[in-house]
Design a protein around this motif. Sequence first.
Motif, PDB file in Angstrom:
ATOM      1  N   THR A  24      -9.675  -0.292  -2.024  1.00 31.57           N
ATOM      2  CA  THR A  24      -8.219  -0.348  -1.898  1.00 31.57           C
ATOM      3  C   THR A  24      -7.773  -1.740  -1.461  1.00 31.57           C
ATOM      4  O   THR A  24      -6.793  -2.289  -1.965  1.00 31.57           O
ATOM      5  CB  THR A  24      -7.728   0.709  -0.895  1.00 31.57           C
ATOM      6  OG1 THR A  24      -8.089   2.009  -1.373  1.00 31.57           O
ATOM      7  CG2 THR A  24      -6.219   0.649  -0.714  1.00 31.57           C
ATOM      8  N   LEU A  37       0.819  -1.199   0.000  1.00 32.57           N
ATOM      9  CA  LEU A  37       0.000   0.000   0.000  1.00 32.57           C
ATOM     10  C   LEU A  37       0.858   1.255   0.000  1.00 32.57           C
ATOM     11  O   LEU A  37       0.388   2.336  -0.287  1.00 32.57           O
ATOM     12  CB  LEU A  37      -0.903   0.026   1.237  1.00 32.57           C
ATOM     13  CG  LEU A  37      -2.063  -0.950   1.268  1.00 32.57           C
ATOM     14  CD1 LEU A  37      -2.804  -0.801   2.592  1.00 32.57           C
ATOM     15  CD2 LEU A  37      -3.014  -0.696   0.116  1.00 32.57           C
ATOM     16  N   ILE A  52      -4.628   5.037  -0.563  1.00 34.87           N
ATOM     17  CA  ILE A  52      -6.008   5.074  -1.047  1.00 34.87           C
ATOM     18  C   ILE A  52      -6.117   6.187  -2.077  1.00 34.87           C
ATOM     19  O   ILE A  52      -5.932   7.361  -1.755  1.00 34.87           O
ATOM     20  CB  ILE A  52      -6.999   5.335   0.101  1.00 34.87           C
ATOM     21  CG1 ILE A  52      -6.856   4.272   1.185  1.00 34.87           C
ATOM     22  CG2 ILE A  52      -8.432   5.386  -0.413  1.00 34.87           C
ATOM     23  CD1 ILE A  52      -7.599   4.605   2.469  1.00 34.87           C
ATOM     24  N   GLU A  56      -5.374  -4.386  -3.297  1.00 33.66           N
ATOM     25  CA  GLU A  56      -4.189  -4.872  -2.591  1.00 33.66           C
ATOM     26  C   GLU A  56      -4.072  -6.398  -2.666  1.00 33.66           C
ATOM     27  O   GLU A  56      -2.993  -6.938  -2.880  1.00 33.66           O
ATOM     28  CB  GLU A  56      -4.241  -4.391  -1.136  1.00 33.66           C
ATOM     29  CG  GLU A  56      -3.359  -5.155  -0.154  1.00 33.66           C
ATOM     30  CD  GLU A  56      -1.878  -4.910  -0.382  1.00 33.66           C
ATOM     31  OE1 GLU A  56      -1.074  -5.544   0.315  1.00 33.66           O
ATOM     32  OE2 GLU A  56      -1.516  -4.108  -1.262  1.00 33.66           O
TER      33      GLU A  56
END
Length: 475
Positions: free
Chosen positions: A138, A77, A216, A142
């Motif tokens: 998100t 992330l 994000i 991921e």
Amino acid sequence: MSKTLLFAFGNRPSLRLQIVVASRLQREGWTPTFLYWSSNNDEYLAALAEIGSRWPATRLHEAEASPGRLMRAKPKLHSWKARALSLLLGLPPFRESAKVVGYHFANVEASLSILRKLAPTVVVVSEDGISSNLHFMTAVRELGVPCVDIPYGFGVREDLEIDLERKQNTGELQMVAGAEGAVLSIVAPQWIKKGRFSGAIMFPQHFILGMEAVGITVGDPWIIHGGHANRLCAESNATLSRYRKEGIADRKLVLTGSPYCDEMMESLAGDERAKCALKQPQRISEGALRVLASWPPSYHGSRATHCEFGSYEEMTLNVLGMAREIPGVELTVSLHPATTRGIRELLLKAGINVSDEYVIGLIPRNDVFVTYYSSTIRWAIAAGKPVINYDAYNLNLDIYDSAKGFRSTTRARELQEMLAELASQPGEFEAVASGQCESASDWGILDGRCTERIGKELMELARQRGGPHSNAHVN
């Protein structure tokens, strides 16, 4: 290979489309499950009632994070941009942004946890951009879970601009400013509106910087489908053209048609007269004009000054009452899910026929469709039904103007005159319906195989992915 579909939704109109898809794809061996991603408990309970005992359903509970706690995101992330922002947000001018980083990260973690638990083969949503749950989307990206976007509405860029106009009128419009605004314009300029309402942002700028700090992000926050789903299932050539106009990449788009078109075809079973009138310039019943009014909820709270009636109740009774009184018109009203129970009772007391049947099945069994910029206009055009749009709040959108049997007015009296002409003037209905039938194929695919094509896309993405938690995310 596993064939588990996770239908993720945040409102009941979206859920209703997903239930149609789940019902049909279950026949092809898919296993559906549902996830509610919003926080409204009453809406969740209503959704559970609609899903019933047919499929498992759960809720994504919003995680809470300690204010001011700056949490580091996991490597996948954490892009270079997110790492740089994490360092920057430790400085005094960015304290507000730093406070929300923990909140965002905790909610991504909550989404990751539930996705690992449910282990879907493919995630199905009805919107993947600004109006979706960005924490959940998100997490989907991921984990590399393929994601398919099947639109339930026809939201366009102008809809978001209308919301900005409302915020401007109420003093709620947010603009970029100060150090946070300067950083945002460098690291994530797509969040800042260009053109009309230039410089506006949809969320507070510290909130956006906090999102970007944990990875994000949205490709285009100013369109409904500007997120990172692998596929967007375009409902028709007309909507496909609109999506391209809004900048959605061709690699994401696939023309499948909508499951609602399959539903319309199925609703005609056993109704030969309605079946014969589908995409044909003829009435279902000789000597009568069947009119279906899909009635909206009230927007008087934000746009009363744009309406010719002082109250929503006055508007409802006047417009629908006038329509019912036109000689030769047989009126049926379908109420939007967001209308209150009191409106239904008001109409019934006035002797106006209100149907509890879902509007999709009613459209092909009526001759004319009356509404207020409902996305269901697409299906009325696809069925060859003349549409009269009562632009009650003066939005003046142009998205349906290419349809030859589409008419729009801001005046109830003009609506009444249009309906009266269709009902009684010789050849008028046939002429308008003929034009609509010419436009029909641009707005929907009525071959009964739309959901089948969507299923093929799901299967192809599942094969490309290769495993339950592979990171082979297709962009």
